[in-house]
Enzyme design. Structure first.
Site, PDB file in Angstrom:
ATOM      1  N   HIS A 334     -11.364  -9.735   4.267  1.00 41.47           N
ATOM      2  CA  HIS A 334     -10.456  -8.714   3.737  1.00 41.47           C
ATOM      3  C   HIS A 334     -10.089  -7.779   4.870  1.00 41.47           C
ATOM      4  O   HIS A 334     -10.959  -7.350   5.624  1.00 41.47           O
ATOM      5  CB  HIS A 334     -11.140  -7.939   2.602  1.00 41.47           C
ATOM      6  CG  HIS A 334     -10.190  -7.137   1.782  1.00 41.47           C
ATOM      7  ND1 HIS A 334      -9.579  -6.010   2.263  1.00 41.47           N
ATOM      8  CD2 HIS A 334      -9.744  -7.297   0.516  1.00 41.47           C
ATOM      9  CE1 HIS A 334      -8.795  -5.519   1.305  1.00 41.47           C
ATOM     10  NE2 HIS A 334      -8.885  -6.274   0.241  1.00 41.47           N
ATOM     11  N   ARG A 354      -2.992   0.153  -0.179  1.00 45.66           N
ATOM     12  CA  ARG A 354      -1.760  -0.179   0.541  1.00 45.66           C
ATOM     13  C   ARG A 354      -0.588  -0.393  -0.401  1.00 45.66           C
ATOM     14  O   ARG A 354       0.543  -0.107  -0.043  1.00 45.66           O
ATOM     15  CB  ARG A 354      -1.993  -1.413   1.419  1.00 45.66           C
ATOM     16  CG  ARG A 354      -2.731  -1.054   2.702  1.00 45.66           C
ATOM     17  CD  ARG A 354      -3.101  -2.273   3.508  1.00 45.66           C
ATOM     18  NE  ARG A 354      -4.198  -3.014   2.902  1.00 45.66           N
ATOM     19  CZ  ARG A 354      -4.238  -4.330   2.782  1.00 45.66           C
ATOM     20  NH1 ARG A 354      -3.236  -5.062   3.214  1.00 45.66           N
ATOM     21  NH2 ARG A 354      -5.274  -4.930   2.228  1.00 45.66           N
TER      22      ARG A 354
END
Ligand SMILES: Cc1cc2nc3c(=O)[nH]c(=O)nc-3n(C[C@H](O)[C@H](O)[C@H](O)COP(=O)(O)OP(=O)(O)OC[C@H]3O[C@@H](n4cnc5c(N)ncnc54)[C@H](O)[C@@H]3O)c2cc1C
Ligand code: SF4
Ligand code: SF4
Ligand code: FES
Lengths: 557, 258
Positions: A334, A354
């Protein structure tokens, strides 16, 4: 709360933050005008992957010498797991197998989300269920999921687009039939969760508030603040406990070996009580493998986001019984694992950060990648920025990473958004004196997801009769790279399908007479024959952190 | 506070890391001051079986009780989220006895009587706030209990949303409430009955059951790899809602609009 010191960023890092603050107004203006850092084309993406993805580089891997995937190149840690002997001596169990300690219709191995969903549907189909799990019921990767769960349920979205995103995210190595099941069942699953009483983020009229995620072309992510996994897991655990007569849960009782009968169908398992250190034998008419992923094997030496029990046990148990593995070449790193404060090293910063607008910023305050590249590409971009482009930020203890500019979120959505939408994350940093609504976070890739695993068909059946599988332990759904929100989805889609299918299987199944470990005996013989010299035993059950700490970043400068 | 750090070279941590004394169930160990209780125990030689789950502050497995030498306050925290301090006396709580009631969520009504009947101990709350002070997630536990007493299930659901079900509140409560189980029920009632249902979702489920997407799926599944990749590369991107709330897709062939 946090008892110790660690009050906020040290002066050196505070100084570096100024560069981020300096460029922020300009970046904000650009985002508001819908101008983003360009996404990489497929070719450019492949190029960064080849050069910087931890599993695309040579090294850290070797040829497997035993079993159905013999000769395939796998990570050393996975090869080690598969090239190991059992924890038990099969001969010692001859007598015990004649008198099982438990008998049930279905034995489910793993008390995370996939196991819970399978149990609830198996019960609905009239079966008696035993769930055996390693830690407490619900101590799992499921409970840790933060960002969301996908389902194409808005008018401007459809399973068609969901299918396309999923195949592309997986570099077209996915099994199309599994992806069809995943995307077509998705809305049904969300509906089922609504019925169970899961709290989703909704507007006043009840419409789901949905966001995008990396590599996802439509807003499709359903959330529950930043703890969708905990919300789902505790609801399902609560529901399972409403049916104690039909579903029995054995905690701290991991499976250490599967059992077969004279027809070679899987017919139970041997469990190990971690507290009393005793074994027990469970006889079942079908077994569902739902043991989750392998983050705690620390592939390529990476830190991990995974829970304590994620040691890939199901892979080796089923492999010994003859189930092949698919899409095991690339693990998922990740992009945004925590680097500072050190106490949270490797822990996940959800992608939702994000989707809400936080950007990747290097030491010089410059954005260097689109915030929502697919995960493998985003991770590779970060590694490149640190290793080659001199954009890394170094912490006082010598760890490094790049900025994730979280203060963008409140600027885009209004003050208080971070605290509300990312409440768990906000608290996790607040404990260490960092306010992520006004200060950026330092991140570096962390081992997150298994991607591949046991081969299954669209009903969750493996090739070995009697053995079904669902969840992170399986492979093929996500190809070589999973998209955010597709894993929580898959544990439901295939947990449900397995729960339904297993009852059909059981009705048709002949009653086995004799439990045996003959598959294990032949696996051991194979190991010896191929010259694998080792004292390793598997599954390892729990990682060994005694007298040391879990690994930090493997990349050295 | 006086520390007894000996600066013993450990070889495991960089030499700058100071070692401090902590007392695990009364036994003294020297551990690096940067560790959490969870990792400090491992450093000291413990191998967790109970008391360790997610290692990330969300599962509630690692409830720990501690007192600092010379302080009167008994403190509670999650071992994986609490940094050790000099002269900390600690013990993990392996299990919290509590009775979860059994109910059929489909047959309940979303009102205070349902919860009061299932968890009558609710009415015993003394409003002393001991629970809120102990909650490692910083939840105003008393406030969610009081919300329930006023019949405000939605309020309880929202206030308790980040509960890890670690059980510390229930251990501390002088009136012996099992707050976290009540909150669990409140959240389920809220999610199932009080939050309005997503109508777009219901519609989509119906469309799928009626087979409205079948031909689209057949079409995309029959594409060759080359064509599939081409379509993937040319997907039309929906903006985030803060960018353009009035966005309309140009291509509608694979949508069902009405
Ligand atoms: C931090 C984090 C955040 C995530 N966020 C998201 C997200 O936002 N969206 C998304 O879609 N996905 C997300 N994921 C991925 C997703 O949560 C998991 O992949 C998924 O929940 C796995 O479910 P599972 O039931 O297969 O495995 P788990 O939930 O891990 O359950 C497996 C269970 O089996 C037990 N077990 C292990 N070995 C044995 C054994 N030998 N015998 C018996 N039991 C055993 C384990 O202890 C565990 O309880 C996230 C994962 C992590 C770690
Ligand atoms: S409300 Fe109670 S059970 Fe929930 S986190 Fe706080 S102390 Fe733990
Ligand atoms: S500790 Fe118990 S009595 Fe006191 S406020 Fe909390 S619930 Fe009420
Ligand atoms: S181990 Fe899960 S909350 Fe600490």
């Amino acid at each position: 709360m946090a008892e110790g010191q660690a009050i906020g960023y040290p002066p050196g890092l505070k100084e570096l933050i100024q560069a981020v603050e300096h460029t922020r107004p300009e970046r904000l203006a650009r985002v508001k005008a819908n101008q983003h850092f360009p996404r990489l084309t497929r070719k450019e993406g492949e190029k960064v992957l080849k050069s910087y993805h931890p599993d695309y580089k040579p090294g850290g891997r070797r040829k497997l010498r035993v079993g159905a995937n013999k000769s395939e190149i796998l990570a050393n840690e996975v090869a080690d797991l598969l090239e190991s002997y059992s924890r038990i001596d099969p001969d010692a169990f001859d007598d015990r197998l004649k008198k099982p300690d438990y008998e049930t219709d279905v034995l489910i191995l793993g008390g995370g989300g996939a196991g819970a969903v399978a149990a609830l549907f198996a019960r609905q189909n009239g079966l008696r269920v035993v769930i055996a799990t390693k830690l407490r019921h619900g101590d799992s990767n499921t409970v840790m999921a933060e960002g969301g769960i996908q389902a194409a349920d808005r008018p401007f979205d459809s399973p068609y687009h969901h299918y396309l995103d999923t195949m592309g995210g997986g570099h077209f190595t996915n099994n199309p039939y599994l992806v069809k099941a995943l995307t077509m069942d998705a809305p049904l699953i969300i509906r089922w969760l609504e019925d169970l009483g899961v709290m989703f983020d909704k507007d006043k009229a009840g419409n789901m508030i949905e966001l995008k995620g990396g590599g996802i072309c439509r807003r499709r992510m359903h959330s529950s603040a930043d703890m969708i996994g905990a919300e789902i897991m505790r609801v399902q655990r609560d529901e399972i406990r409403n049916h104690p007569k039909e579903i029995q849960v054995l905690e701290f009782s991991p499976a250490v070996e599967l059992l077969i009968d004279e027809t070679k169908a899987v017919s139970g398992a041997i469990l190990y009580n971690l507290e009393t250190r005793e074994y027990s034998v469970v006889k079942a008419r079908a077994v569902i493998m739902a043991t989750g992923g392998f983050g705690r094997l620390h592939i390529q030496g990476f830190p991990t986001t995974n829970h304590y029990g994620a040691t890939g046990d199901g892979l080796v148990l089923a492999y010994r019984a003859g189930v092949p593995l698919v899409n095991m070449r690339y693990a998922q790193y990740h992009p945004t694992g925590t680097v500072f404060p050190e106490q949270n090293f490797g822990l996940l910063i959800t992608e939702k950060v994000r989707t809400l607008g936080a950007q990747f910023i290097n030491m010089h305050g410059q954005e260097f990648a689109h915030p929502l590249e697919p995960r493998d590409v985003a991770s590779s971009c970060i590694i490149r920025e640190c290793m080659e482009r001199n954009g890394r930020i170094v912490t006082p203890t010598g760890h490094y990473g790049v900025w994730l500019d979280t203060p963008m979120i409140d600027l885009l959505w209004g003050k208080g958004t971070v605290e509300k939408e990312l409440s768990a994350k906000y608290l996790q940093f607040k404990r260490y004196g960092i306010d992520i609504s006004t200060e950026p976070i330092i991140v570096y890739p962390t081992l997150h997801y298994q991607n591949g695993g046991l081969e299954i068909n669209e009903w969750g059946a493996t090739r070995v009769p009697g053995l079904f599988a669902a969840g992170e332990v399986t492979g093929g759904i996500h190809g070589d790279n999973r998209l955010m929100g597709n894993s929580l989805l898959d544990i439901h889609v295939f947990g449900r399908r397995v729960g339904i299918k297993v009852s059909e299987f059981i009705k048709a199944r002949k009653k086995g007479k004799r439990l045996s470990l003959s598959h294990l005996r032949s696996y051991h013989a194979d190991l010896r024959k191929t010259g694998v010299k080792t004292k390793r035993v598997a599954p390892i059950l729990l990682p060994d952190y005694v007298h040391r700490s879990a690994p930090a970043c493997p990349h050295k400068f | 506070m006086a520390t007894k750090a000996k600066g013993k070279a450990s070889g495991k941590k960089s030499s700058e890391t100071r070692l401090i004394p902590i007392y695990i169930m009364g036994k003294k160990y020297e551990v690096p001051e940067t560790l959490t209780i969870l990792t400090a125990m491992e450093y000291a030689g413990y191998r967790h079986i109970r008391g360790c789950g997610c290692r990330g502050g969300i599962c509630g497995a690692c409830a720990t009780v501690y007192r600092l030498s010379g302080e009167y306050r008994l403190k509670f925290g999650l071992a994986c989220q609490t940094v050790v301090a000099p002269d900390m006396y600690l013990a993990q709580i392996p299990f919290v006895p509590a009775n979860k009631a059994i109910y059929d969520i489909e047959k309940l009504t979303p009102d205070i009587n349902s919860i009061g009947r299932i968890y009558p101990d609710l009415y015993r709350c003394l409003a002393c706030n001991t629970c809120s002070k102990a909650c490692p997630m910083g939840i105003s536990v008393m406030d969610y209990v009081q919300a329930l007493l006023k019949g405000d299930i939605a309020g309880c659901a929202r206030l308790s949303h980040s509960c890890t079900m670690c059980g510390i509140c229930a251990l501390r409560c002088p009136a012996e409430l099992q707050q976290f189980h009540m909150a669990m029920l409140a959240r389920r009632l809220y999610g199932r009955y009080l939050q309005p249902r997503a109508r777009h979702l219901e519609k989509r489920v119906k469309q799928i059951k009626e087979g409205k997407f079948d031909s689209m799926m057949d079409a995309i599944m029959s594409l060759n790899n080359h064509e599939l990749k081409r379509r993937y590369a040319r997907r039309e991107w929906e903006p985030e809602s803060y960018e353009n709330p009035d966005w309309q897709p140009e291509e509608t062939k694979y949508l069902i609009l009405d």
